[in-house]
Enzyme design. Structure first.
Site, mmCIF file in Angstrom:
data_model
loop_
_atom_site.group_PDB
_atom_site.id
_atom_site.type_symbol
_atom_site.label_atom_id
_atom_site.label_comp_id
_atom_site.label_asym_id
_atom_site.label_seq_id
_atom_site.Cartn_x
_atom_site.Cartn_y
_atom_site.Cartn_z
ATOM 1 N N ASP A 1 46.381 37.380 60.170
ATOM 2 C CA ASP A 1 47.647 38.110 59.155
ATOM 3 C C ASP A 1 48.717 38.541 60.077
ATOM 4 O OD1 ASP A 1 48.375 37.321 62.449
ATOM 5 O OD2 ASP A 1 48.090 39.210 63.006
ATOM 6 N N CYS B 1 72.050 -4.604 34.997
ATOM 7 C CA CYS B 1 72.432 -5.175 34.060
ATOM 8 C C CYS B 1 71.890 -5.290 32.525
ATOM 9 C CB CYS B 1 71.961 -6.655 34.966
ATOM 10 S SG CYS B 1 70.727 -7.251 35.324
ATOM 11 N N CYS C 1 67.663 -6.123 33.231
ATOM 12 C CA CYS C 1 67.532 -4.595 34.116
ATOM 13 C C CYS C 1 66.460 -4.307 32.467
ATOM 14 C CB CYS C 1 67.792 -4.222 34.873
ATOM 15 S SG CYS C 1 68.588 -4.727 35.738
ATOM 16 N N ASP D 1 42.719 33.033 61.502
ATOM 17 C CA ASP D 1 44.234 32.732 63.073
ATOM 18 C C ASP D 1 44.124 33.170 64.449
ATOM 19 O OD1 ASP D 1 46.469 32.130 63.812
ATOM 20 O OD2 ASP D 1 46.563 34.528 62.938
#
Length: 795
Positions: A686, A16, A19, A486
Site C-alpha cells: 500500500d 599508446c 593499445c 507488505d
C-alpha cells in the site's frame, strides 16, 4: 557472407599505439568481421561487420582490457496500438548500429535504450518513423497530463459518435427474430456506415498498413480486411440488385465490428494512462524548491541549483527535498511512505533523512548528501520505471495467432476465387464465395473475445471492491502460486495502539490518565493511541499547565503541582532516571518490535511512573486472508521495512512461515525478482516503498486505503483495503481468464467450421454474416455469465 554494417565504436582506456593494436587484433578475431581500423587520437574504432555483431564487438574490446563507453536514452513513442507494434519498434531500433540493448514499454509508450556514446539520436528517431510510428527524445518532449486527457476525450467522443451511427443499423437485426422486418433503405445504411468505416475506422487501416510494411500480421489487419470485405460486398450487392428488390447488405456488420473494437481500444488507452501516472505520482513527492542557508541568509532556490554539502532548512510539516544528514535541531520524520516504518522516527544531529519524507514538529538544518537522480526517492522512481518496462511473461494470444491467421485467410479466399473460376462458375458466384470466406473470417468474435470477458469480469469485481486495471494482470493472475505481503497498512492497520502498559505502583488506570492529560491536543500518532485508549475507557483527564514539546524526546507539563514528562529512552537518560522493575518488560516488548514511551515525574520527586508499549494491530480479516490463500494451495510470504521483532510477531500470529524484515525498497523488488525464478508471484502492498515491488511482481495488488503511487503501479487495487479480497481478486482473475480462453476457442471454432463451408460454396455471404453474428452472441453471452460471481465471503 552476410551484408556488413559500418560501426563507429568509441573506446576508452587506450594510452599508446600498442593499445590501439591490441584492440584492433581483438576486433579482427570476431567472426565475419571485414575491415577494422582503430584511431588512437580520436579514441574510436571503425569496423565493418554484420549488423547483429555489436554485442560480440563490445565483448572483444572488453576482453582486451578496454571499454566501450555507453549511455542511456529514452524515447517517447506514439502510434502503438498492440503488443506487436511494440515488437516492431523494438526490432527496428535493435537493428541500428550502436544500440546495445532496447526495451519498448507499450503501457508507458517509452523506449529505453543503452547505446554507445556519441550515437546520433536522430538515427533512432528515423528508424522508428520508418517503421510507421512517431518518436521524440524524452528530454525534448514533456507531454502534459492535460494533453493526454484531451486525447482521451477525443477517443471518447469518437466512440460515442460511432455507437450513435451504428445503433440504427443494429436495431433491425435485433428485432427480426420477433417477426419484425425493419430493413432500412440501402442509401440510409450506406450513409450511416460510411463514416464509421472510413472516419472512425481509419486508425485500423493505418495500423494495418504499418504492420504490412513490417511484414507482420495483427488484429488491426483482421479488422481492416473483415470490415472492408463486408462493406465492399454491400456496395456490390446494392449495385447489382434490380430496382424495387431488397438487397442483401452487410453494412451493419462492418459498423458494429468497428464500434465495438473502438470500445476495447478506448478501455486500453484508459489503462495505459493510469499506468504511466505511477511515475508522475512518485515525482510529485519531490519538492520543487529548497530553503538554502548560506552566509547566515535563508533563500528559496530550485533543486537544480543545490550542490552536495549545501545546508538547507526544513520547517515543521515540510517534505525533505534532498537526502542528507541532520546538522542542527531535533524532530521526528514520517518515513512511512519511503521505508514502510509505521511510526515517526526521531531525528537529531547525525541522523540521516530521506527526500520525500515529512518533517515533524521541529526545525532542522540538513546537510545535502544526495541530489537529483541519486536520492532514495529517485532510485525508487527508476526501479518502478525499469520494472514496468520489463516484458510481460505472456504475450497477447490474439496477436500471435493473427500473424498466421491473416495470410491464411487471404490465401484461402484467393484459392476459393481461383478454384471456382477454374470450375467454370459465373463471376458473381465466384465473387460471393470468395467474399463469404472473408466475411465468415471477419474477426468480430475474435475482437470481442477478450474485451467482453474483461468488461464483465472487471465490472462484477468492481462492485465487490476489486479494481482490475488491465488485461495483463488477468493473463498472469490465474497462475499465481505465491503471494508476498507488505505488513504496515496491508495486514496491519498502520496506526499504533497501546499493546502493553505497566505502572510501577500497579495502578494502570491512573498511569493512563496522566499520560492522556499530557497528550491532550497533540496530533502525534502515539498521542492519538493514548487518547483513543482513554476515550475507550471513559477516563476523565486532568488540566495541564506549562505544556511543552520536547523535540525528539516527547512532551512535558505540570499536573497538580507535579512536573511530568512522557517520552522515549533519551528523555530518561537526560534526567538520569531508571527503574529496574520495568527493565525486563521493556526488553521483552522491544523484542516484539514495540515502540516504548516512559512516563516520569521530573519534580518535585524525580522517578519513573510507568511504561507504555505501542504497536500495530492486525487488520480484521488478515487471518482469514492467509487461510483462504493456503486453502487454494498458494504460499504466503511477508516482506516489510519494519523491525524484525514486529515483523516476525505478525508472521507468527498469521501462520506465515517466511518473513523478511528491515527490507529497503530496492531490496523488496530484488526479493520479488528472486521469488519469480521459481514461482508466479503476486505482491500486495500500500505504500510508496512497495511501488517497485508491485511493479516487479508478476501481479501487483494494491490496498486502496494506501497511496496513489501503489495503486498506479499495481495491476489490481482492493478498494476496501480488506486483505480477504486478495484471494477473491485471484479467484475472479482466474475465472475471467478462463472465459477469455473459452471465448477465443469459440471464435476460432466458428472460423474453422465456417471457412471450409464458405470456400465450398455451402455458405453464402448472408449466412456467413449470420454465423458471424451468432459467434459474437455466444461470446458475449458466455462472458456475461461472470456477472453471477460473488466473493467467497458473500457465499
Amino acid at each position: 557472407m552476410p551484408s556488413l554494417t559500418t560501426f563507429a565504436l568509441p573506446i576508452s582506456g587506450m594510452t599508446c599505439a600498442s593499445c590501439a593494436g591490441r584492440v584492433e587484433r581483438a576486433l579482427a578475431k570476431v567472426a565475419e568481421v571485414g575491415t577494422v581500423s582503430v584511431n588512437l587520437a580520436s579514441e574510436q574504432a571503425r569496423i565493418e561487420a554484420p549488423a547483429d555483431s555489436l554485442e560480440r564487438l563490445v565483448r572483444a574490446v572488453e576482453s582486451a582490457g578496454y571499454q566501450v563507453p555507453s549511455t542511456r536514452l529514452e524515447l517517447a513513442l506514439s502510434g502503438m496500438t498492440c503488443a506487436s507494434c511494440a515488437g516492431r519498434i523494438e526490432r527496428a531500433l535493435a537493428q541500428q548500429p550502436g544500440v546495445l540493448s532496447v526495451s519498448v514499454n507499450l503501457a508507458s509508450e517509452r523506449a529505453q535504450l543503452q547505446v554507445v556514446r556519441d550515437l546520433d539520436p536522430q538515427t533512432l528517431l528515423s528508424a522508428v518513423q520508418q517503421a510507421g510510428y512517431g518518436a521524440s527524445l524524452v528530454d525534448a518532449a514533456h507531454p502534459a497530463q492535460a494533453g493526454a486527457e484531451r486525447q482521451l476525450r477525443r477517443e471518447r467522443w469518437a466512440l460515442g459518435l460511432a455507437m450513435l451511427l451504428t445503433l440504427p443499423l443494429v436495431v433491425p437485426m435485433l428485432v427480426e427474430p420477433f417477426g419484425l422486418h425493419w430493413m432500412l433503405p440501402a442509401w440510409l445504411q450506406f450513409t450511416l456506415a460510411t463514416p464509421v468505416q472510413f472516419v472512425f475506422g481509419a486508425r485500423f487501416y493505418r495500423a494495418a498498413w504499418n504492420a504490412l510494411r513490417a511484414g507482420a500480421g495483427n488484429m488491426d489487419q483482421l479488422v481492416a480486411i473483415g470490415t472492408s470485405a463486408a462493406y465492399g460486398l454491400s456496395l456490390y450487392q446494392w449495385a447489382v440488385t434490380p430496382a424495387g428488390e431488397m438487397a442483401h447488405l452487410y453494412f451493419e456488420a462492418s459498423a458494429v465490428i468497428i464500434a465495438l473494437i473502438l470500445l476495447g481500444k478506448y478501455l486500453e488507452s484508459s489503462a495505459k494512462r493510469q499506468t504511466s501516472s505511477a511515475i508522475r505520482a512518485l515525482q510529485a513527492l519531490r519538492p520543487e524548491r529548497a530553503l538554502r542557508l548560506q552566509g547566515g541568509t535563508e533563500q528559496w532556490v530550485a533543486l537544480g541549483e543545490l550542490q552536495l554539502g549545501d545546508c538547507i532548512v526544513v520547517k515543521p510539516g515540510e517534505r525533505f527535498p534532498v537526502d542528507g544528514v541532520v546538522q542542527e535541531g531535533q524532530s521526528h520524520a514520517d518515513e512511512a511512505l519511503i521505508s514502510g516504518e509505521s511510526l515517526p522516527q526521531p531525528k537529531q544531529p547525525g541522523d540521516p533523512v530521506t527526500a520525500g519524507s515529512i518533517n515533524g514538529e521541529g526545525r532542522l538544518l540538513v546537510e545535502t548528501t544526495a541530489l537529483g537522480t541519486e536520492t532514495v526517492l529517485a532510485r525508487i522512481i527508476r526501479l518502478v520505471e525499469d520494472a514496468q518496462a520489463a516484458k510481460a511473461p505472456i504475450q497477447k494470444l490474439v496477436d500471435k495467432v493473427s500473424r498466421i491467421f491473416v495470410p491464411s485467410v487471404l490465401l484461402i479466399a484467393l484459392a476459393t476465387l481461383l478454384g471456382w473460376l477454374l470450375a467454370g462458375a459465373g463471376i458473381e458466384t465466384v465473387l460471393l464465395n470468395a467474399v463469404a470466406v472473408l466475411v465468415i473470417a471477419c474477426p468480430c468474435a475474435l475482437g470481442l473475445a477478450t474485451p467482453t470477458a474483461i468488461m464483465a469480469g472487471t465490472g462484477v469485481a468492481a462492485r465487490h471492491g476489486i479494481l482490475i486495471k488491465d488485461a495483463e494482470a488477468l493473463e498472469v493472475a490465474h497462475a499465481v502460486n505465491l503471494v508476498a505481503f507488505d505488513k504496515t497498512g496491508t495486514l496491519t492497520s498502520g496506526s499504533p495502539r497501546i499493546a502493553h502498559m505497566q505502572a510501577v505502583d500497579g495502578d494502570t488506570t491512573q498511569l493512563l490518565q496522566l499520560a492522556g492529560a499530557l497528550q491532550r491536543g497533540s496530533e502525534h500518532p502515539l498521542a492519538k493511541a493514548v487518547l483513543d485508549q482513554c476515550a475507550a475507557d471513559n477516563l476523565t483527564l486532568a488540566e495541564v499547565s506549562h505544556s511543552k514539546a520536547l523535540a525528539g524526546r516527547g512532551i512535558a507539563g505540570q499536573i497538580d503541582g507535579r512536573e511530568l514528562a512522557l517520552g522515549n529512552k533519551r528523555l530518561l537518560e537526560e534526567h538520569w532516571l531508571q527503574n529496574q522493575t520495568l527493565i525486563a518488560e521493556a526488553l521483552a516488548w522491544e523484542a516484539e518490535g514495540r515502540t516504548l514511551s516512559w512516563l516520569a515525574e521530573l519534580a518535585p520527586q524525580p522517578q519513573v511512573l510507568g511504561l507504555f508499549a505501542f504497536g500495530d494491530t492486525l487488520k480484521d480479516g488478515a487471518e482469514q486472508a492467509i487461510a483462504a490463500l493456503t486453502a487454494q494451495g498458494i504460499d504466503s510470504h511477508l516482506i516489510s521495512g519494519d523491525n524484525k521483532g514486529s515483523v516476525h510477531a505478525v508472521a507468527q500470529a498469521l501462520g506465515i512461515t517466511v518473513a523478511h524484515a528491515e527490507v529497503l525498497p530496492a531490496n523488496k523488488a530484488a526479493i520479488i525478482s528472486e521469488l519469480k525464478k521459481t514461482s508466479v508471484v503476486a505482491m500486495v502492498g500500500d505504500g510508496i516503498n512497495d511501488a517497485p515491488a508491485l511493479a516487479a511482481a508478476d501481479v501487483g495488488i494494491a490496498m486502496g486505503s494506501g497511496t496513489d503511487v501503489a495503486m498506479h503501479a499495481a495491476g489490481i487495487t482492493l478498494m476496501r483495503g480488506d486483505p480477504r479480497l486478495v484471494a477473491d481478486a485471484l479467484d475472479i482473475s482466474k475465472r475471467t481468464y478462463s472465459k477469455i480462453r473459452q471465448n477465443l476457442f469459440w471464435a476460432f471454432a466458428y472460423n474453422l467450421i465456417g471457412i471450409p463451408l464458405a470456400a465450398a460454396g455451402l455458405l453464402n455471404p448472408m449466412l456467413a454474416g449470420a454465423a458471424m453474428a451468432l459467434s459474437s452472441v455466444s461470446v458475449v453471452s458466455n462472458a456475461l455469465l461472470l456477472k453471477t460471481w460473488k466473493p467467497r465471503a458473500h457465499k
